[in-house]
Design a protein around this motif. Structure first.
Motif, PDB file in Angstrom:
ATOM      1  N   ASP A   1       2.703 -17.225 -10.866  1.00  0.00           N
ATOM      2  CA  ASP A   1       3.985 -17.828 -11.239  1.00  0.00           C
ATOM      3  C   ASP A   1       5.109 -17.017 -10.619  1.00  0.00           C
ATOM      4  OD1 ASP A   1       4.118 -15.539 -12.793  1.00  0.00           O
ATOM      5  OD2 ASP A   1       4.071 -16.570 -14.724  1.00  0.00           O
ATOM      6  N   PHE A   2       6.351 -17.450 -10.836  1.00  0.00           N
ATOM      7  CA  PHE A   2       7.493 -16.787 -10.224  1.00  0.00           C
ATOM      8  C   PHE A   2       7.635 -15.343 -10.724  1.00  0.00           C
ATOM      9  CE2 PHE A   2       9.057 -21.352 -10.649  1.00  0.00           C
ATOM     10  CZ  PHE A   2       8.561 -21.713  -9.409  1.00  0.00           C
ATOM     11  N   TRP A   3       7.370 -15.137 -12.032  1.00  0.00           N
ATOM     12  CA  TRP A   3       7.472 -13.782 -12.578  1.00  0.00           C
ATOM     13  C   TRP A   3       6.538 -12.825 -11.842  1.00  0.00           C
ATOM     14  CZ3 TRP A   3       3.576 -10.805 -14.687  1.00  0.00           C
ATOM     15  CH2 TRP A   3       3.992  -9.552 -15.151  1.00  0.00           C
ATOM     16  N   LEU A   4       5.279 -13.227 -11.661  1.00  0.00           N
ATOM     17  CA  LEU A   4       4.310 -12.347 -11.016  1.00  0.00           C
ATOM     18  C   LEU A   4       4.703 -12.080  -9.565  1.00  0.00           C
ATOM     19  CD1 LEU A   4       1.704 -10.745 -11.199  1.00  0.00           C
ATOM     20  CD2 LEU A   4       0.441 -12.838 -10.604  1.00  0.00           C
ATOM     21  N   TYR A   5       5.179 -13.100  -8.867  1.00  0.00           N
ATOM     22  CA  TYR A   5       5.607 -12.929  -7.476  1.00  0.00           C
ATOM     23  C   TYR A   5       6.704 -11.871  -7.368  1.00  0.00           C
ATOM     24  CZ  TYR A   5       8.223 -13.958  -3.207  1.00  0.00           C
ATOM     25  OH  TYR A   5       8.900 -13.840  -2.022  1.00  0.00           O
ATOM     26  N   LEU A   6       7.663 -11.909  -8.292  1.00  0.00           N
ATOM     27  CA  LEU A   6       8.779 -10.959  -8.243  1.00  0.00           C
ATOM     28  C   LEU A   6       8.405  -9.601  -8.830  1.00  0.00           C
ATOM     29  CD1 LEU A   6      11.582 -13.479  -9.214  1.00  0.00           C
ATOM     30  CD2 LEU A   6      11.263 -12.398  -6.986  1.00  0.00           C
ATOM     31  N   ALA A   7       7.343  -9.555  -9.646  1.00  0.00           N
ATOM     32  CA  ALA A   7       6.906  -8.291 -10.229  1.00  0.00           C
ATOM     33  C   ALA A   7       6.032  -7.483  -9.271  1.00  0.00           C
ATOM     34  CB  ALA A   7       6.139  -8.549 -11.531  1.00  0.00           C
ATOM     35  N   LEU A   8       5.304  -8.141  -8.383  1.00  0.00           N
ATOM     36  CA  LEU A   8       4.315  -7.463  -7.557  1.00  0.00           C
ATOM     37  C   LEU A   8       4.869  -6.354  -6.651  1.00  0.00           C
ATOM     38  CD1 LEU A   8       1.788 -10.266  -6.579  1.00  0.00           C
ATOM     39  CD2 LEU A   8       1.374  -8.235  -7.968  1.00  0.00           C
ATOM     40  N   PRO A   9       6.094  -6.474  -6.092  1.00  0.00           N
ATOM     41  CA  PRO A   9       6.584  -5.357  -5.267  1.00  0.00           C
ATOM     42  C   PRO A   9       6.619  -4.023  -6.006  1.00  0.00           C
ATOM     43  CG  PRO A   9       7.913  -7.307  -4.875  1.00  0.00           C
ATOM     44  CD  PRO A   9       6.996  -7.638  -6.023  1.00  0.00           C
ATOM     45  N   SER A  10       6.736  -4.042  -7.340  1.00  0.00           N
ATOM     46  CA  SER A  10       6.770  -2.797  -8.108  1.00  0.00           C
ATOM     47  C   SER A  10       5.384  -2.202  -8.315  1.00  0.00           C
ATOM     48  CB  SER A  10       7.429  -3.035  -9.476  1.00  0.00           C
ATOM     49  OG  SER A  10       6.620  -3.884 -10.280  1.00  0.00           O
ATOM     50  N   ALA A  11       4.330  -2.921  -7.881  1.00  0.00           N
ATOM     51  CA  ALA A  11       2.960  -2.430  -8.077  1.00  0.00           C
ATOM     52  C   ALA A  11       2.627  -1.272  -7.144  1.00  0.00           C
ATOM     53  CB  ALA A  11       1.959  -3.570  -7.879  1.00  0.00           C
ATOM     54  N   GLY A  12       3.371  -1.152  -6.041  1.00  0.00           N
ATOM     55  CA  GLY A  12       3.121  -0.054  -5.109  1.00  0.00           C
ATOM     56  C   GLY A  12       1.853  -0.216  -4.314  1.00  0.00           C
ATOM     57  N   PHE A  13       1.550  -1.442  -3.867  1.00  0.00           N
ATOM     58  CA  PHE A  13       0.400  -1.655  -2.997  1.00  0.00           C
ATOM     59  C   PHE A  13       0.620  -0.891  -1.691  1.00  0.00           C
ATOM     60  CE2 PHE A  13      -0.164  -6.093  -5.049  1.00  0.00           C
ATOM     61  CZ  PHE A  13      -0.893  -5.528  -6.078  1.00  0.00           C
ATOM     62  N   GLN A  14      -0.397  -0.231  -1.202  1.00  0.00           N
ATOM     63  CA  GLN A  14      -0.261   0.540   0.029  1.00  0.00           C
ATOM     64  C   GLN A  14      -1.613   0.676   0.695  1.00  0.00           C
ATOM     65  OE1 GLN A  14       1.288   3.954  -2.034  1.00  0.00           O
ATOM     66  NE2 GLN A  14      -0.654   5.058  -1.901  1.00  0.00           N
ATOM     67  N   ASN A  15      -1.580   1.163   1.953  1.00  0.00           N
ATOM     68  CA  ASN A  15      -2.813   1.348   2.705  1.00  0.00           C
ATOM     69  C   ASN A  15      -3.698   2.392   2.030  1.00  0.00           C
ATOM     70  OD1 ASN A  15      -4.748   1.511   4.760  1.00  0.00           O
ATOM     71  ND2 ASN A  15      -3.619   3.166   5.739  1.00  0.00           N
ATOM     72  N   THR A  16      -4.966   2.072   1.831  1.00  0.00           N
ATOM     73  CA  THR A  16      -5.888   3.013   1.199  1.00  0.00           C
ATOM     74  C   THR A  16      -7.119   3.286   2.064  1.00  0.00           C
ATOM     75  OG1 THR A  16      -6.820   1.120  -0.001  1.00  0.00           O
ATOM     76  CG2 THR A  16      -5.223   2.497  -1.177  1.00  0.00           C
ATOM     77  N   ASP A  17      -7.199   2.666   3.233  1.00  0.00           N
ATOM     78  CA  ASP A  17      -8.330   2.899   4.134  1.00  0.00           C
ATOM     79  C   ASP A  17      -7.857   3.714   5.327  1.00  0.00           C
ATOM     80  OD1 ASP A  17      -9.844   1.393   2.450  1.00  0.00           O
ATOM     81  OD2 ASP A  17      -9.718  -0.455   3.637  1.00  0.00           O
ATOM     82  N   ALA A  18      -8.283   4.966   5.403  1.00  0.00           N
ATOM     83  CA  ALA A  18      -7.776   5.860   6.447  1.00  0.00           C
ATOM     84  C   ALA A  18      -8.173   5.391   7.844  1.00  0.00           C
ATOM     85  CB  ALA A  18      -8.291   7.278   6.205  1.00  0.00           C
ATOM     86  N   GLY A  19      -9.418   4.931   8.010  1.00  0.00           N
ATOM     87  CA  GLY A  19      -9.887   4.531   9.326  1.00  0.00           C
ATOM     88  C   GLY A  19      -9.295   3.218   9.786  1.00  0.00           C
ATOM     89  N   VAL A  20      -9.369   2.212   8.913  1.00  0.00           N
ATOM     90  CA  VAL A  20      -8.837   0.884   9.228  1.00  0.00           C
ATOM     91  C   VAL A  20      -7.786   0.549   8.178  1.00  0.00           C
ATOM     92  CG1 VAL A  20      -9.390  -1.543   9.572  1.00  0.00           C
ATOM     93  CG2 VAL A  20     -11.071   0.203  10.172  1.00  0.00           C
ATOM     94  N   PRO A  21      -6.508   0.509   8.571  1.00  0.00           N
ATOM     95  CA  PRO A  21      -5.458   0.261   7.581  1.00  0.00           C
ATOM     96  C   PRO A  21      -5.741  -0.991   6.763  1.00  0.00           C
ATOM     97  CG  PRO A  21      -4.502   0.833   9.695  1.00  0.00           C
ATOM     98  CD  PRO A  21      -5.972   0.656   9.923  1.00  0.00           C
ATOM     99  N   GLY A  22      -5.692  -0.846   5.445  1.00  0.00           N
ATOM    100  CA  GLY A  22      -5.963  -2.000   4.595  1.00  0.00           C
ATOM    101  C   GLY A  22      -5.674  -1.695   3.142  1.00  0.00           C
ATOM    102  N   LEU A  23      -5.611  -2.763   2.337  1.00  0.00           N
ATOM    103  CA  LEU A  23      -5.378  -2.640   0.902  1.00  0.00           C
ATOM    104  C   LEU A  23      -6.708  -2.818   0.185  1.00  0.00           C
ATOM    105  CD1 LEU A  23      -3.521  -2.491  -1.586  1.00  0.00           C
ATOM    106  CD2 LEU A  23      -3.190  -4.977  -1.375  1.00  0.00           C
ATOM    107  N   ASN A  24      -7.188  -1.731  -0.429  1.00  0.00           N
ATOM    108  CA  ASN A  24      -8.431  -1.777  -1.182  1.00  0.00           C
ATOM    109  C   ASN A  24      -8.229  -2.561  -2.476  1.00  0.00           C
ATOM    110  OD1 ASN A  24     -10.115  -0.435  -3.516  1.00  0.00           O
ATOM    111  ND2 ASN A  24     -11.281  -0.133  -1.623  1.00  0.00           N
ATOM    112  N   ARG A  25      -9.133  -3.497  -2.754  1.00  0.00           N
ATOM    113  CA  ARG A  25      -8.942  -4.380  -3.896  1.00  0.00           C
ATOM    114  C   ARG A  25      -9.005  -3.625  -5.219  1.00  0.00           C
ATOM    115  NH1 ARG A  25     -12.023 -10.110  -4.951  1.00  0.00           N
ATOM    116  NH2 ARG A  25     -13.874  -8.800  -4.799  1.00  0.00           N
ATOM    117  N   GLU A  26      -9.940  -2.662  -5.326  1.00  0.00           N
ATOM    118  CA  GLU A  26     -10.046  -1.910  -6.573  1.00  0.00           C
ATOM    119  C   GLU A  26      -8.800  -1.060  -6.812  1.00  0.00           C
ATOM    120  OE1 GLU A  26     -12.321  -2.558  -8.817  1.00  0.00           O
ATOM    121  OE2 GLU A  26     -12.966  -4.056  -7.356  1.00  0.00           O
ATOM    122  N   PHE A  27      -8.234  -0.518  -5.725  1.00  0.00           N
ATOM    123  CA  PHE A  27      -6.980   0.231  -5.861  1.00  0.00           C
ATOM    124  C   PHE A  27      -5.876  -0.699  -6.360  1.00  0.00           C
ATOM    125  CE2 PHE A  27      -2.841   1.210  -3.957  1.00  0.00           C
ATOM    126  CZ  PHE A  27      -2.590   2.463  -4.513  1.00  0.00           C
ATOM    127  N   ALA A  28      -5.796  -1.894  -5.772  1.00  0.00           N
ATOM    128  CA  ALA A  28      -4.761  -2.856  -6.185  1.00  0.00           C
ATOM    129  C   ALA A  28      -4.925  -3.206  -7.660  1.00  0.00           C
ATOM    130  CB  ALA A  28      -4.835  -4.114  -5.326  1.00  0.00           C
TER     131      ALA A  28
END
Length: 350
Positions: free
Chosen positions: A268-295
């Motif tokens: 929903d709109f709330w979740l879309y606007l809330a997600l930037p505060s989650a701090g998603f970032q690259n967690t794979d040193a070899g191949v840049p990517g967002l690890n699902r368990e980290f997210a």
């Protein structure tokens, strides 16, 4: 007024962009332009306007016109000499020339500026160039104006989100107690308890059939297809490449394998606007990517279901208007792209 048979190198001189690793970037007003457009900001420019930039690797065939100082990245080529030609005409000529361009280097997808310089093209005199630009730029100016309106609607939504859920100035806040730093009834919850991240599905560019459904990658809409994989509206999150990017997908679409998507029922709109505060970032040193368990481990501050519903109702008109403007822009771009080759080959006179 006449047309001349020549090479692309007779019209413009292209140069490879410049490396700028993220660790060396200093936030500032200068747009950083890659093969997929503006992908960041820096405090120093490497090129002066007018700027014409196209992809060298990654997204091939897109052309970006800039009217401010910029930094072209090394995944792109940019014009360093217009050779007396109208810069905007040069951008349209480059876009028309590179449409459906196929590199001869199959093993290493990309374009070589020296090869591009040898491509045969037709170019009119400067007076006719300016008349062609006046027709095509009318579409682009409308598209840009709508983009600014879309950005404004997005910012208004974010401001309202911050007012309610960061500053806690939501309707009725005067009568709600603050307990352990949160309004009563609110809670901190890991993202994994809020929504499921589904994997996108590979869809190579050569396998796409241009159609009505947008194709989403980690840099946003990267094309279209005749078939949709996911029902919208929902949220798309960058998994590889542009890690942690977040997009609102208002219609049915195809997410490729560089992204995650959230199922319609959980978005929903709330979740879309809330997600930037989650701090998603690259967690794979070899191949840049967002690890699902980290997210899934990232915490979000969740309001009461009633307040979440009230917020969604408050911002819905903004998202409806945004979708209307995006659809209008899509139609404008289609009309411009139908005109482009016909103007560039002299089929339509202006």
């Amino acid at each position: 007024m006449s047309w001349q048979n020549c090479t692309l190198g007779d019209v413009v001189k292209l140069q490879r962009g410049h490396d700028l690793p993220e660790r060396l970037r200093v936030d500032g007003p200068i747009p950083i332009v890659s093969s997929s457009g503006i992908t960041g900001r820096h405090n120093v420019a490497k090129a002066e306007p007018p700027g014409v930039v196209t992809g060298r690797y990654g997204t091939i065939g897109e052309v970006f016109f800039l009217e401010e100082p910029y930094w072209p990245l090394n995944t792109a080529l940019y014009v360093v000499d217009f050779k007396g030609n109208n810069p905007r005409f040069a951008a349209y000529l480059l876009r028309n020339t590179l449409k459906n361009y196929q590199s001869e280097k199959a093993a290493v997808p990309g374009v070589d500026r020296n090869v591009l310089h040898l491509l045969k093209v037709r170019a009119p005199d400067r007076q006719l160039q300016e008349r062609i630009v006046s027709v095509l730029s009318a579409y682009d100016d409308l598209i840009e104006n709508n983009r600014r309106r879309i950005a404004l609607l997005e910012e208004v939504g974010r401001m309202l989100y911050r007012e309610w859920f960061v500053r806690f100035r939501f309707p009725g806040h005067e009568h709600v107690k603050i307990i352990d730093g949160l309004p009563e009834g609110w809670e901190r919850r890991p993202f994994g308890q809020i929504a499921v991240l589904n994997y996108g599905k590979a869809l190579k560019e050569e396998n796409r059939l241009e159609g009505t459904f947008p194709v989403y990658g980690s840099s946003g809409v990267v094309g279209s297809h005749q078939v949709a994989l996911v029902e919208g509206p929902t949220i798309v999150i960058g998994r590889k490449g542009n890690v942690g990017s977040i997009y609102w997908a208002p219609t049915n679409f195809w997410p490729i394998d560089t992204v995650y998507f959230i199922s319609k029922g959980q978005a929903d709109f709330w979740l879309y606007l809330a997600l930037p505060s989650a701090g998603f970032q690259n967690t794979d040193a070899g191949v840049p990517g967002l690890n699902r368990e980290f997210a899934y481990s990232r915490e979000l501050i969740c309001p009461t279901p009633r307040l979440r519903q009230l917020f969604n109702e408050a911002v819905e008109p903004m998202f409806v208007q945004r979708t209307t403007l995006e659809n209008y822009n899509s139609k404008l771009a289609q009309a411009r792209d139908l005109l482009l080759p016909r103007l560039m080959n002299g089929e339509i006179t202006v």
